[in-house]
Design a protein around this motif. Structure first.
Motif, PDB file in Angstrom:
ATOM      1  N   LYS A 807      33.479  60.764  11.047  1.00 39.71           N
ATOM      2  CA  LYS A 807      34.662  59.961  11.192  1.00 39.71           C
ATOM      3  C   LYS A 807      34.100  58.770  12.023  1.00 39.71           C
ATOM      4  O   LYS A 807      33.621  59.128  13.325  1.00 39.71           O
ATOM      5  CB  LYS A 807      35.750  60.838  11.799  1.00 39.71           C
ATOM      6  CG  LYS A 807      37.103  59.495  11.597  1.00 39.71           C
ATOM      7  CD  LYS A 807      38.595  60.288  11.873  1.00 39.71           C
ATOM      8  CE  LYS A 807      39.630  59.469  11.735  1.00 39.71           C
ATOM      9  NZ  LYS A 807      40.855  60.088  12.012  1.00 39.71           N
ATOM     10  N   ILE A 808      34.525  57.689  11.683  1.00 42.54           N
ATOM     11  CA  ILE A 808      34.053  56.462  12.272  1.00 42.54           C
ATOM     12  C   ILE A 808      35.171  55.599  12.856  1.00 42.54           C
ATOM     13  O   ILE A 808      36.326  55.596  12.258  1.00 42.54           O
ATOM     14  CB  ILE A 808      33.251  55.471  11.402  1.00 42.54           C
ATOM     15  CG1 ILE A 808      32.186  56.201  10.921  1.00 42.54           C
ATOM     16  CG2 ILE A 808      32.879  54.182  12.103  1.00 42.54           C
ATOM     17  CD1 ILE A 808      31.396  55.696   9.584  1.00 42.54           C
ATOM     18  N   ILE A 809      35.077  55.031  14.078  1.00 41.32           N
ATOM     19  CA  ILE A 809      36.298  53.959  14.637  1.00 41.32           C
ATOM     20  C   ILE A 809      35.468  52.693  14.640  1.00 41.32           C
ATOM     21  O   ILE A 809      34.413  52.253  14.945  1.00 41.32           O
ATOM     22  CB  ILE A 809      36.719  54.120  15.840  1.00 41.32           C
ATOM     23  CG1 ILE A 809      37.457  55.472  16.046  1.00 41.32           C
ATOM     24  CG2 ILE A 809      37.439  53.156  16.461  1.00 41.32           C
ATOM     25  CD1 ILE A 809      37.937  55.938  16.888  1.00 41.32           C
ATOM     26  N   THR A 848      31.805  47.741   6.493  1.00 44.20           N
ATOM     27  CA  THR A 848      31.229  48.798   5.481  1.00 44.20           C
ATOM     28  C   THR A 848      30.947  50.285   6.188  1.00 44.20           C
ATOM     29  O   THR A 848      30.531  50.481   7.187  1.00 44.20           O
ATOM     30  CB  THR A 848      29.863  48.654   5.095  1.00 44.20           C
ATOM     31  OG1 THR A 848      29.674  47.109   4.626  1.00 44.20           O
ATOM     32  CG2 THR A 848      29.224  49.393   4.175  1.00 44.20           C
ATOM     33  N   ILE A 849      31.807  51.160   5.288  1.00 46.59           N
ATOM     34  CA  ILE A 849      31.681  52.394   5.877  1.00 46.59           C
ATOM     35  C   ILE A 849      30.859  53.166   4.762  1.00 46.59           C
ATOM     36  O   ILE A 849      31.161  53.150   3.569  1.00 46.59           O
ATOM     37  CB  ILE A 849      33.151  53.169   5.913  1.00 46.59           C
ATOM     38  CG1 ILE A 849      33.804  52.196   6.619  1.00 46.59           C
ATOM     39  CG2 ILE A 849      33.255  54.547   6.330  1.00 46.59           C
ATOM     40  CD1 ILE A 849      33.557  52.182   8.251  1.00 46.59           C
ATOM     41  N   PRO A 850      30.134  54.097   5.371  1.00 47.41           N
ATOM     42  CA  PRO A 850      29.079  54.976   4.255  1.00 47.41           C
ATOM     43  C   PRO A 850      29.793  56.078   3.620  1.00 47.41           C
ATOM     44  O   PRO A 850      30.772  56.301   4.091  1.00 47.41           O
ATOM     45  CB  PRO A 850      28.055  55.487   5.200  1.00 47.41           C
ATOM     46  CG  PRO A 850      28.752  55.616   6.383  1.00 47.41           C
ATOM     47  CD  PRO A 850      29.679  54.362   6.661  1.00 47.41           C
ATOM     48  N   PRO A 851      29.050  56.543   2.427  1.00 48.87           N
ATOM     49  CA  PRO A 851      29.885  57.403   1.665  1.00 48.87           C
ATOM     50  C   PRO A 851      30.022  58.824   2.375  1.00 48.87           C
ATOM     51  O   PRO A 851      29.337  59.039   3.466  1.00 48.87           O
ATOM     52  CB  PRO A 851      28.858  57.660   0.702  1.00 48.87           C
ATOM     53  CG  PRO A 851      28.087  56.386   0.344  1.00 48.87           C
ATOM     54  CD  PRO A 851      28.155  56.164   1.750  1.00 48.87           C
ATOM     55  N   THR A 853      32.055  59.536   4.503  1.00 52.68           N
ATOM     56  CA  THR A 853      32.804  59.585   5.775  1.00 52.68           C
ATOM     57  C   THR A 853      34.367  58.713   5.735  1.00 52.68           C
ATOM     58  O   THR A 853      34.371  58.365   4.690  1.00 52.68           O
ATOM     59  CB  THR A 853      32.054  58.655   6.771  1.00 52.68           C
ATOM     60  OG1 THR A 853      31.880  57.385   6.197  1.00 52.68           O
ATOM     61  CG2 THR A 853      30.511  59.291   7.047  1.00 52.68           C
ATOM     62  N   THR A 854      35.026  59.011   6.734  1.00 54.97           N
ATOM     63  CA  THR A 854      36.170  58.115   6.697  1.00 54.97           C
ATOM     64  C   THR A 854      36.237  57.296   8.080  1.00 54.97           C
ATOM     65  O   THR A 854      35.503  57.470   8.954  1.00 54.97           O
ATOM     66  CB  THR A 854      37.301  58.971   6.727  1.00 54.97           C
ATOM     67  OG1 THR A 854      37.456  59.852   8.169  1.00 54.97           O
ATOM     68  CG2 THR A 854      37.627  59.896   5.566  1.00 54.97           C
ATOM     69  N   SER A 871      43.437  53.268   8.132  1.00 58.92           N
ATOM     70  CA  SER A 871      42.675  54.417   7.880  1.00 58.92           C
ATOM     71  C   SER A 871      42.092  54.310   6.396  1.00 58.92           C
ATOM     72  O   SER A 871      42.753  54.139   5.260  1.00 58.92           O
ATOM     73  CB  SER A 871      43.535  55.610   8.070  1.00 58.92           C
ATOM     74  OG  SER A 871      43.773  55.651   9.362  1.00 58.92           O
ATOM     75  N   VAL A 872      40.768  54.442   6.312  1.00 60.76           N
ATOM     76  CA  VAL A 872      40.108  54.072   5.162  1.00 60.76           C
ATOM     77  C   VAL A 872      39.100  55.014   4.877  1.00 60.76           C
ATOM     78  O   VAL A 872      38.698  55.905   5.603  1.00 60.76           O
ATOM     79  CB  VAL A 872      39.484  52.836   5.364  1.00 60.76           C
ATOM     80  CG1 VAL A 872      40.328  51.458   5.594  1.00 60.76           C
ATOM     81  CG2 VAL A 872      38.359  52.447   6.055  1.00 60.76           C
ATOM     82  N   GLN A 873      38.791  55.137   3.587  1.00 52.91           N
ATOM     83  CA  GLN A 873      37.446  55.843   3.150  1.00 52.91           C
ATOM     84  C   GLN A 873      36.217  54.836   3.043  1.00 52.91           C
ATOM     85  O   GLN A 873      36.473  53.733   3.260  1.00 52.91           O
ATOM     86  CB  GLN A 873      37.711  56.599   1.761  1.00 52.91           C
ATOM     87  CG  GLN A 873      38.984  57.533   1.737  1.00 52.91           C
ATOM     88  CD  GLN A 873      39.234  58.098   0.397  1.00 52.91           C
ATOM     89  OE1 GLN A 873      39.212  57.602  -0.568  1.00 52.91           O
ATOM     90  NE2 GLN A 873      40.026  59.064   0.488  1.00 52.91           N
TER      91      GLN A 873
END
Length: 882
Positions: A807-809, A848-851, A853-854, A871-873
């Motif tokens: 999970k990323i911020i 860009t958020i990698p596959p 992860t959220t 909050s995104v995918q």
């Protein structure tokens, strides 16, 4: 309908029904791509997911299959299948089949299911080969040259009478080695077998050498050098022969013929030894190559070695042999001369424009007996002369002696230098820039991070941080690459580790080095100042300094949070616990106020005391804070590893440590007895203060900074957390002012002075052009580059909400008059990127958020005053705000 059309229709139907949304890529075994020497009993598998365009790419389950090759027909035979496992985990999945065999090749593939239950296709096969898992697997003998010279040659010939299907060489040595087969270098690594605590852990390397061997007569040749094994090591008065006096080789090549039969080539008493053109090679002092003594063709079949002497067989144990898991040292960037000039002293010098680590390749032509001398320096002095005093006793000089009037191209062997400038002696006439190439040398870690922004000075700072890391990550994290030191100082690695993990994939690099931290840890639990530990003498313990010894806890935690690898905590847990327990035994009434400590090393010191404000921080106050930090990490690790009793014990201990700190060092209204920037920074970063005192402590920190005209006064231990604390406690403007300060002391002052790497001291070159004391003044020393972590996490806003970035911020911090910033980071799941710009009063943010992860994305307004949370995918996300 044609077969191709049928396949195309089927593929379209497959996609239409939503069954082909994911593919699997980047398969790794033990965090390596297709390794050929794995000694983990249960290797772990990792992969990444590639969704179709527009899809989120979430994994809900996986299936792994492991195969081996049938010895009869060469086909694959299923060895193990874990079946369908309902899990989103795609990192470090352990093999669960029957026991694996030494030297055997294995193959694995994986498929996954998306969140809707649709399966992906099977991935292609990845492979790995097991290493030599026991000392009994080594049939080779340890051999040493007949004479104990500095750079011996060893050779043997062997006849192979069948077609070769595969061949794997396993090689290690006491000292450096370079192996050659039929005149060609084996592999592309340098400084092998690397530096470890040799008596406890000696790495061997494995190479695929099928293409180097041939049916018929073959020659295997190996050159040995002193290396870390017996070169003089240590500052001021380097000690030679620290690990031993005699160089030695262990080599074993397993050849598999096309008919399935096998042949072993081993080092044994049949080998012969001599010497050649390399007459001298040491880490600090450089290399001497005399081509008049070259033995041409010594590494080829047919060479006449009748005058060579027999080797000695040694009785060394193989119980300390381990497979190599970290990336080897390789050659990387090259630099041509930026400028060729003559100094006021008449010295011919070349400026390559970049302070780097490696060596210079030189092509020369002269007369037989001519001696070409290449000396190295990081800087020129104020008048513009070649300056080497800060190298201390290190000669850092390569000498090449010609044997004829032909052109020769030279590179040194078994040494390296840290330099931007070289001085050339022995070449008549003008120097030709085409004849000189500087070659960078460092561990071959993948570059994972990038950062740039609208401020060119910050971009240069990022450049300097990265090159400081490249120059000092040569198998171990060294403190400097040029003088008579180049040691694995534990404190330096500890403070820089978070930045290091953004810039490059340091997972394997640090995992390897941490095993030597544990191996060299003293029986008391104290941690040496340097690892491998070359300061110890007998039972004398040379270590135990706060902030340095804490590498035993802080670095494993950094690796875990960056890569999501819980095994590093399991492996290091006893070492972590031993360190905390050592401190506990040194403490009285839960206060660590004993021992010798470096404190806030190389902090900015001043002669005056401005309104009661000082830059000198009590070393024992610092020690107490790091005691708490290590205890916190230990209890967190105990919780993750389900060690309930330890978790409870260290939770209670932590509270006692903090209470003792408050009683000893903090007044009831929150004044810390060392009223310094470092004291407030580490108190706030390590959560030493109760909630009601934290903001006022941060305000006191700001007051101190203002009294120094918005300059920092922190040293090695306070600097990494300075801007972090300011931004956490609502003083982001002050953090930016410190970061962008360009007068001494500051991060940008060296850049104004022309630095291309991070300096050891804030004023390595003083404002009047003179130098700091030569005894400790490196111009390539990464510790203060720890600010890079803040730039990634705050300016770009890339943060890990869960270990490994599951999970990323994303939370950019606007300020410093920056109009744009962007950063990218290759986390274990794929590429994270954050790019923002401010134009016409509007902020645009692209993330860009990698596959698999959220993320929680916090979008600032154009002034950075407020945030909106999303909050995104996975995928690419665009935002705009006024």
């Amino acid at each position: 309908m044609k077969p191709a059309a049928i396949i195309a229709c089927f593929f379209l139907l497959f996609r239409k029904n939503g069954l082909a949304q994911l593919n699997v890529t980047n398969l790794l075994t033990e965090a390596q791509k297709d390794p050929i020497s794995v000694d983990a009993a249960r290797p772990r598998f990792s992969w990444q997911i590639v969704p179709e365009q527009g899809k989120t790419g979430f994994q809900s389950a996986y299936e792994i299959e492991v195969d081996t090759i049938s010895t009869n027909n060469g086909g694959y035979v299923k060895l193990w299948s874990g079946g369908k496992v309902t899990s989103g985990q795609s990192l470090y999945i352990p093999y669960g089949g029957k026991q694996l065999k030494s030297g055997r090749s294995y193959f694995w593939k994986v498929r996954v299911w998306d969140e809707k239950g649709n399966p992906s296709p099977w991935s292609g096969f990845a492979s790995w080969k097991m290493g030599l898992l026991s000392s009994a697997d080594w049939k080779a003998k340890w051999i040493s040259p007949s004479s104990n010279g500095p750079v011996p040659l060893l050779r043997a010939t062997v006849s192979l009478n069948k077609e070769i299907k595969e061949a794997t060489a396993y090689i290690t040595s006491y000292g450096f080695y370079e192996a050659r087969i039929n005149g060609k270098k084996v592999g592309d690594a340098y400084l092998t077998p690397g530096w470890t605590s040799y008596t406890k852990r000696l790495q061997y390397q494995a190479y695929d050498v099928k293409d180097l061997l041939k049916q018929g007569e073959n020659a295997v040749g190996v050159t040995l050098g002193n290396g870390w094994y017996r070169s003089p090591l240590g500052p001021v008065a380097p000690r030679a022969d620290f690990y031993g006096k005699e160089l030695a080789l262990l080599l074993q090549i397993k050849v598999v013929y096309a008919d399935g039969t096998e042949r072993l080539i081993v080092s044994d008493e049949s080998w012969k030894s001599s010497t050649g053109a390399v007459r001298f090679a040491e880490i600090y002092n450089g290399c001497i190559i005399d081509t008049r003594l070259e033995q041409k063709g010594w590494d080829k079949a047919g060479f006449d070695d009748r005058e060579w002497k027999s080797v000695k067989v040694q009785s060394y144990s193989n119980n300390n042999l381990v497979a190599t898991v970290n990336e080897p040292v390789r050659q990387h960037e090259t630099f041509k001369p930026l400028k060729i000039s003559t100094t006021p002293r008449g010295e011919k010098i070349i400026d390559f424009g970049q302070n780097l680590v490696g060596w210079v390749r030189v092509t020369v032509k002269g007369q037989a007996g001519d001696s070409i001398r290449i000396s190295h320096a990081e800087v020129l002095d104020k008048p513009g002369n070649f300056y080497t005093e800060n190298l201390r006793s290190a000669k850092a000089q390569n000498i090449y002696i010609l044997n004829d009037g032909e052109k020769h191209t030279f590179e040194p062997q078994f040494t390296w230098q840290g330099f931007r400038y070289i001085k050339v002696e022995g070449i008549k006439g003008d120097l030709n820039p085409d004849d000189f190439t500087a070659i960078a040398l460092y561990s071959d870690m993948k570059v994972t991070g990038s950062f740039s922004c609208s401020n060119p000075m910050l971009n240069q700072l990022q450049h300097n941080i990265q090159w400081g890391q490249k120059g000092n990550f040569l198998d171990v994290p060294t403190d400097c690459p040029q003088r008579d030191e180049r040691l694995g100082w534990t404190g330096d690695a500890q403070v820089f580790s978070r930045t290091a993990a953004f810039n490059m994939n340091v997972h394997n690099f640090f995992t390897k080095w941490l095993k030597d931290v544990a191996a060299d840890q003293y029986p008391s639990g104290s941690v040496p100042y340097v690892v491998p530990d070359i300061f110890k003498t007998g039972t004398n313990e040379v270590g135990g300094s706060a902030g340095w010894g804490d590498v035993a806890t802080i670095l494993p935690w950094t690796v875990y949070t960056a890569y999501g690898d819980k095994q590093v905590l399991e492996t290091q847990y006893q070492s972590m616990k031993a360190w905390v327990d050592f401190i506990t035994r040194q403490s009285r009434n839960n206060l660590w106020a004993t021992g010798n400590h470096f404190g806030d090393w190389l902090f900015y010191s001043v002669n005056d005391d401005r309104d009661g404000i000082s830059a000198i921080t009590s070393k024992y106050l610092i020690a107490q804070c790091f005691y708490a930090r290590s205890t916190q990490i230990l209890l967190n690790s105990a919780r993750l590893l389900n060690k309930k009793a330890d978790e409870q014990f260290y939770t209670q201990l932590l509270q006692k440590i903090k209470n003792a700190y408050l009683r000893e060092y903090v007044t009831p209204n929150g004044l810390i007895s060392s009223d310094t920037q470092t004291a407030y920074v580490i108190a706030l970063e390590f959560d030493m203060l109760p909630a009601n005192l934290r903001q006022q402590a941060a305000d006191r920190l700001v007051k101190n900074i203002k009294l120094y005209n918005y300059h920092l006064t922190t040293g090695f231990l306070g600097t990494p957390y300075l801007c972090d604390v300011l931004s956490k406690f609502n003083h982001a403007d002050v953090a930016y002012k410190l970061l962008l300060q360009d007068t001494y002391p500051s991060w940008l002052y060296p850049i104004k002075a022309g630095a291309t790497t991070i300096w050891e001291r804030w004023d390595g070159i003083r404002t009047d052009g003179s130098f700091e004391e030569a005894s400790m003044n490196s111009y390539n020393h990464y510790a203060y580059g720890a600010i890079g972590d803040w730039m990634y996490q705050n300016i770009a806003g890339i943060q890990a909400a869960e270990a490994g970035y599951k999970k990323i911020i994303i939370k950019p911090l606007i300020g410093g008059n920056l109009t744009w910033a962007e950063a990218g980071y290759d986390c274990p799941y794929g590429r994270i990127s954050s790019k923002w710009k401010i134009e016409a009063g509007k902020l645009d943010l692209v993330v860009t958020i990698p596959p698999n992860t959220t993320a929680d994305i916090f979008v600032p307004d154009a002034r950075g005053k407020t945030y909106q949370k999303y909050s995104v995918q996975s995928g690419v996300h665009h935002y705009s705000r006024q």
